[in-house]
Each structure stands twice: as C-alpha cells, then as structure tokens.
Design an enzyme around this catalytic site. Sequence first.
Site, short mmCIF file in Angstrom:
data_model
loop_
_atom_site.label_atom_id
_atom_site.label_comp_id
_atom_site.label_asym_id
_atom_site.label_seq_id
_atom_site.Cartn_x
_atom_site.Cartn_y
_atom_site.Cartn_z
N LYS A 73 0.85 -1.20 0.00
CA LYS A 73 0.00 0.00 0.00
C LYS A 73 0.88 1.25 0.00
O LYS A 73 1.95 1.26 0.62
CB LYS A 73 -0.88 -0.05 1.26
CG LYS A 73 -1.93 1.05 1.35
CD LYS A 73 -2.83 0.79 2.57
CE LYS A 73 -3.88 1.88 2.75
NZ LYS A 73 -4.75 1.62 3.92
N SER A 148 -9.75 1.74 3.10
CA SER A 148 -8.88 2.47 2.20
C SER A 148 -7.88 1.61 1.44
O SER A 148 -7.34 2.05 0.43
CB SER A 148 -8.12 3.53 3.01
OG SER A 148 -7.25 2.91 3.92
N SER A 172 -9.85 -0.63 7.29
CA SER A 172 -9.29 -0.50 5.94
C SER A 172 -8.61 -1.72 5.34
O SER A 172 -8.29 -1.73 4.17
CB SER A 172 -8.29 0.65 5.92
OG SER A 172 -8.98 1.83 5.71
#
Length: 483
Positions: A73, A148, A172
């Site tokens: 990420k 997210s 997330s």
Amino acid sequence: MNFAEKTINALADLYQKNSCTQKEVLESLATAVKSKDRDSRQIHAYIAPETAQPRHRKADKSSKLWGIPIAVKDNICVEREEITCASKILKGFISPYNATVIDKLLDAGAVIYGRTNMDEFAFGSSCETSTYGPTRNPRDPECVPGGSSGGSAASVADHTAVASLGSDTGGSIRQPAAFCGVVGMKPTYGRVSRYGLIAFASSLDQIGPITKDVRDSASLLSVIAGYDPKDSTSADIPVPDYTALLGKSIKGFKIGIPKEYVEGIDNPELRKKLVEEPKKIFESLGASVETVSLPHTRYAVSVYYIVAPSEASSNLERFDGVRFGYREAGASTLLDLYEKSRGTGFGAEAKRRIILGTYSLSSGYYDAYYLKAMKVRTKIKQDFDQAFKKVDLLLTPTAPGGAFKLGEKSKNPLEMYLSDIYTISANLAGVPALSIPGGLIGEKKMPLGLQLVGKPFDEATLYQAAYAFEQATDFHRQLGNVK
Ligand code: GLN
C-alpha cells in the site's frame, strides 16, 4: 501462465520443485499488471505500475517467502521509492528508509513489487479519494473495491498480486477484503511494527496482510509480526507460527455473536448469509455459538470520528509544503506558503478530517469531545474484555452488505462513515480481527465478508477458526482465489 494466480504457499511449492524461476514469476506478474491494470479505466489497483521495480535482498532459498512477490500500500515506506499516501501533497517524496515490515519481508526472501492505490491518507471506505483516481472492484468494475486499502485487496482478487500489505485504522484491511472476496487480517494493536507506516491515527493503525486464502494470511503475518525497538508501541510478546493450528479441529470453541451487531439487519437475505448460515456452519464444525452483548457498540462510530481525526490532524501537521513532497509556487510569505500548499495539496476528505480533529483538540472543546471520546473508548474496550470472559471469539459481518457502486456514497460522508460500523470497534479496543469470504450475493455473486474478532494477541485462534470455515465452505475456490 500468470504466476500471480498462485497462492503464496502454492508458489513456494513450485519453487521447491524447481518448476519455475523468480525471473519467470516476476515477468508473468509484470505482464498481468500491464494487461489488466494500465490505467483508471481498468481495475487500477496499482499506482504507476509502469515504474514498479522489484526489490530483493539476498536470502537463502529455504527462507519462508523466497521469491514471493508482495504488493505494498502506498503508505508503507520502501527505501528510495516514491511514497504519496495517494495524496498530491506528498507527490515526489522519496522514502529515505524501509518500514520494518519491508525489512522483514526482504529478509524472508520476498520480493517487494508495486505500490497499491488507496484513499488519500487512508481516509475513506471506497478508494475514491485517491489523487490518482479510483480503483475498481474486480468482481464488478461498476463497484468500489472498498477502502482504504482498495488497491491491495483488488490486486489480490484480480490476480495482479500474489498477496499484499494494507493498513487498518477503522476497517481498511477488512472491509476491502470483504468487498473483493479475499482474506484480510488486522492484527492486535502492537503485534506488527508501525515504523515506516505513514501515520493516520497512531493509536489505531496496524499493518496487516491481504491474501487469497487463510493459510497465506497466517504465513505472511508470521513473517511481519514481532517486537520492534523502533516502534515504542510494538509489543514484546513472542510470535507463534500462525500456520501451526490450521486444520486442527475447532470442536468445543465458544463463539459469540454480538446482538448489537445483528439486531438491525432486516434484509432477510443478508441475515441468512451473514448470520444464520455461518452460525450453522460453525456449529456443524463442533463449535457452540451464543449471543453476547457489547453494550457500547452504538457509540463506536462517533467515538472513532473524534479520536481518529484528532490524531490525524496532529499527524498531518508536518505536511506543510516545506519539508515533504509538494510545494505550491508563488507564495509571498511563510504563512502564505503553508496555506497555498496545504490548500491545494490536500483533497476534500483530508481537509474535513484536519478541521474536525483540530476543532475537537482545541482548548475549550478538548474536554467536551476528545476527552469524552477517550472515556467511552475505554468502555468499548471493557465490553470486549467482558465478552471474552465467556467466549473465545466473536463472529460478525465485516460490513453491512457487499460492495456498493462507484459514486453511490461519495457525496455523503456520513453514509460513507457508516460502512465501517462493524470494523471500527476492534481498532478502538486494539483486538485482532480477520475478514474472510462468508457468502455470495445477487446475480453477480458478489462476495460478502465475515469477521472473526479475537482476544488480544490471539490471532492463532482466529486463523484456526477461519481455516475450518474456509475448508467447510469453499468460497475461496468459488471466487477463483484458489484454482
Ligand atoms: N473508513 C475508515 C475511515 O475512513 C477507516 C479507514 C482506515 O481504516 N484507514 O477512517
């Protein structure tokens, strides 16, 4: 052959048998990313896939993750790579060092490959607030992948990654894993080092794995977990081999369904798939399932939206156009430079959080909001302590339903915030929680996520139960995660 269709464990087997080379694996991965993930009209799980450079470190071929590519990420630092948290304000910022999780992966022989898309600074539940444009859900490109860590989940589901790392502050990792039909683990707070994770809310953030099945999740967490002197909140507690209990019977396990979580589910199909059927499956595996109560659940979203923005407003203070990343040209004074850079560098959701957090921390409001929220947070934590006196783990839906459409909630922040209603409490209480595919819904057979929540540092029990459920239901095969 696209080797990104393999699980970590299947690929490790192929390497052991000398059936493929690292070069072949990385080439096939690059080809898959190029054909499926060129730009935002496609799935767009990766930020700038064309610049992805594999990162290796010399490791013994017997190392646990030798040759396994892992996608990361865009808020986890990889030395000498750009890191932006999908925000314009960090454009051009190069990480000076590796996050501890990256060093651990490299030491275990893994290859770091590609940066995955996310909501700006991890603020969001749909991956739509990224400055690079949204990621789409590989199960239905009209839908969001969740957020997210939307890019991390979408890449694994779309077979443009073998496995990935995400971060979870209020859901997330788990919510995108649920929407994309893969496995996402948020470890106990302190289990995995946060060093090198760009902070959103430091008392809630944890890094964790997103994978195609439960075994992969256990393998990956075994490598990234552990004490780190560089993170004063990391726990000095030994890390078990999380794969050790997989396949062991869960007979006699006591599982609790929190009544506050399921009372409001009135859609009969969702009720059946997210509550009744999973309950039956666990019972058929020899576990007992009972109703428990987490009485302060209804305050969780409110508490989170005071605590998380407060910490975020403080953490994001440093992005002012001076030291990191982007600077707006044409400023006449220092204050003007801050205002212009922050004004154009941050997106709308980031500004909303900074303003909210600054407000609740300001003198005069601190006691009424932040301090009060912290007190209720303690009550929420005590709810879990009480429940775990009676049961070994909790079973809940991961989200109120499956993936929603792109644009459906982006105009209404409050509605968006509510999509994390089941995941937020685990962060407030610091307990581990795992999302696995729990059912399929509708004509398109969209995945639904089931969440298992455990006692602090008892990830092993979660994996044991999740593995038993996965083997009994086979959703991971029906979804094509494992072929
Ligand atoms: N969706 C939640 C939020 O917007 C959680 C995000 C996260 O876990 N990073 O704050």
